[in-house]
Enzyme design. Sequence first.
Site, PDB file in Angstrom:
ATOM      1  N   ASP A  10       0.858  -1.191   0.000  1.00 30.66           N
ATOM      2  CA  ASP A  10       0.000   0.000   0.000  1.00 30.66           C
ATOM      3  C   ASP A  10       0.888   1.232   0.000  1.00 30.66           C
ATOM      4  O   ASP A  10       2.057   1.169   0.393  1.00 30.66           O
ATOM      5  CB  ASP A  10      -0.921   0.020   1.218  1.00 30.66           C
ATOM      6  CG  ASP A  10      -1.864   1.225   1.208  1.00 30.66           C
ATOM      7  OD1 ASP A  10      -2.432   1.517   0.142  1.00 30.66           O
ATOM      8  OD2 ASP A  10      -2.015   1.887   2.243  1.00 30.66           O
ATOM      9  N   SER A  11       0.309   2.343  -0.414  1.00 33.50           N
ATOM     10  CA  SER A  11       1.053   3.595  -0.405  1.00 33.50           C
ATOM     11  C   SER A  11       1.319   4.074   1.016  1.00 33.50           C
ATOM     12  O   SER A  11       2.164   4.946   1.220  1.00 33.50           O
ATOM     13  CB  SER A  11       0.269   4.667  -1.168  1.00 33.50           C
ATOM     14  OG  SER A  11      -0.998   4.875  -0.564  1.00 33.50           O
ATOM     15  N   GLY A  43      -2.673   9.486  -3.793  1.00 31.81           N
ATOM     16  CA  GLY A  43      -3.887  10.009  -4.415  1.00 31.81           C
ATOM     17  C   GLY A  43      -3.719  11.250  -5.257  1.00 31.81           C
ATOM     18  O   GLY A  43      -4.220  11.320  -6.381  1.00 31.81           O
ATOM     19  N   CYS A  73      -4.111  -0.876  -2.480  1.00 33.66           N
ATOM     20  CA  CYS A  73      -4.188   0.568  -2.657  1.00 33.66           C
ATOM     21  C   CYS A  73      -4.981   0.821  -3.928  1.00 33.66           C
ATOM     22  O   CYS A  73      -4.605   0.324  -4.997  1.00 33.66           O
ATOM     23  CB  CYS A  73      -2.787   1.168  -2.771  1.00 33.66           C
ATOM     24  SG  CYS A  73      -2.729   2.918  -3.225  1.00 33.66           S
ATOM     25  N   ASN A  74      -6.082   1.556  -3.811  1.00 31.51           N
ATOM     26  CA  ASN A  74      -6.912   1.798  -4.982  1.00 31.51           C
ATOM     27  C   ASN A  74      -6.194   2.638  -6.026  1.00 31.51           C
ATOM     28  O   ASN A  74      -6.290   2.375  -7.226  1.00 31.51           O
ATOM     29  CB  ASN A  74      -8.210   2.493  -4.555  1.00 31.51           C
ATOM     30  CG  ASN A  74      -9.171   1.537  -3.884  1.00 31.51           C
ATOM     31  OD1 ASN A  74     -10.066   0.987  -4.512  1.00 31.51           O
ATOM     32  ND2 ASN A  74      -8.995   1.317  -2.594  1.00 31.51           N
ATOM     33  N   CYS A 184     -11.272   3.198  -1.138  1.00 34.62           N
ATOM     34  CA  CYS A 184      -9.944   3.497  -0.613  1.00 34.62           C
ATOM     35  C   CYS A 184      -9.795   2.652   0.639  1.00 34.62           C
ATOM     36  O   CYS A 184     -10.733   2.559   1.445  1.00 34.62           O
ATOM     37  CB  CYS A 184      -9.789   4.979  -0.287  1.00 34.62           C
ATOM     38  SG  CYS A 184      -8.233   5.398   0.560  1.00 34.62           S
ATOM     39  N   HIS A 186      -8.328   3.136   3.304  1.00 31.48           N
ATOM     40  CA  HIS A 186      -8.439   3.867   4.572  1.00 31.48           C
ATOM     41  C   HIS A 186      -9.892   3.939   5.056  1.00 31.48           C
ATOM     42  O   HIS A 186     -10.147   4.050   6.256  1.00 31.48           O
ATOM     43  CB  HIS A 186      -7.934   5.307   4.415  1.00 31.48           C
ATOM     44  CG  HIS A 186      -6.454   5.452   4.315  1.00 31.48           C
ATOM     45  ND1 HIS A 186      -5.738   5.018   3.232  1.00 31.48           N
ATOM     46  CD2 HIS A 186      -5.555   5.991   5.168  1.00 31.48           C
ATOM     47  CE1 HIS A 186      -4.452   5.288   3.409  1.00 31.48           C
ATOM     48  NE2 HIS A 186      -4.317   5.882   4.584  1.00 31.48           N
TER      49      HIS A 186
END
Length: 272
Positions: A10-11, A43, A73-74, A184, A186
Amino acid sequence: MTGSPIGVFDSGLGGLTVAREILDQLPQESVLYLGDTARTPYGPRPIAQVRRYALECLDRLVDHGVKALVIACNSASAAVLADARERYDVPVVEVIRPAVRRSMAVTRSGRIGVISTQATHQSRAYLDSFVAAPPGVQVWSQPCPRFVELVEEGVTSGPEVIETARAYLAPLQEQQIDTLILGCTHYPLLTSALQYVLGEEVTLVSSAAATAADLFRVLTDGGLLAGPDHRPEHQWLTTGDPQGFTFLARRFLGPEVEQVHRAFVGRAEERV
């Protein structure tokens, strides 16, 4: 390779919601997690930059001998999925299509909303994934950049969260959606606030849960599931500050995050 770990990238920290679902749904599996917190958020970045950063991190996980990759991560999934599946010899699972399939399975009216980062919204990755949807399915996309900042600040409830959610969700409520994709990783930490604003009649679809279920399918079909006697070992890597990562990661995941190590990725002249 059945005993090898699953690489989760993931970022930043949001992918830990995916890792949590993997640990719950596949408790015998080992997880190797890499969060690119030194360069988060992805993003707002250009797609080409997101692609380069993501491939650098995925390369690092493959070098560790993972048996499957999860792009948790989208923004990265939208930018790099096709490249990743051509580049690596292990299965690659992402977060967009599993959530789309789940949303179509649960919607009653065919009116579906998607909330995401600006990069995911601009990529149209979710809208494009609905191209084969049955007639009558309509989809609306809404960028919600402030949500990531709130989660990483540890603010997941309270007046600011509710006010921000109301502002972002109002256009989707006007369309009378009955299903909302949390586009997302998150966003699952904001589930209570989002459900409060939308009401119980709207079904929330977590990309984290849908992705873990898709990973289960991929590992089962490929004969890659760890055996019932396998003792999982988890590793946590970050390109940023391990101490800061550990503090926030335990909010996302719990005590499974014991020791976090620093990972170095990228070009030599700009290595983080």
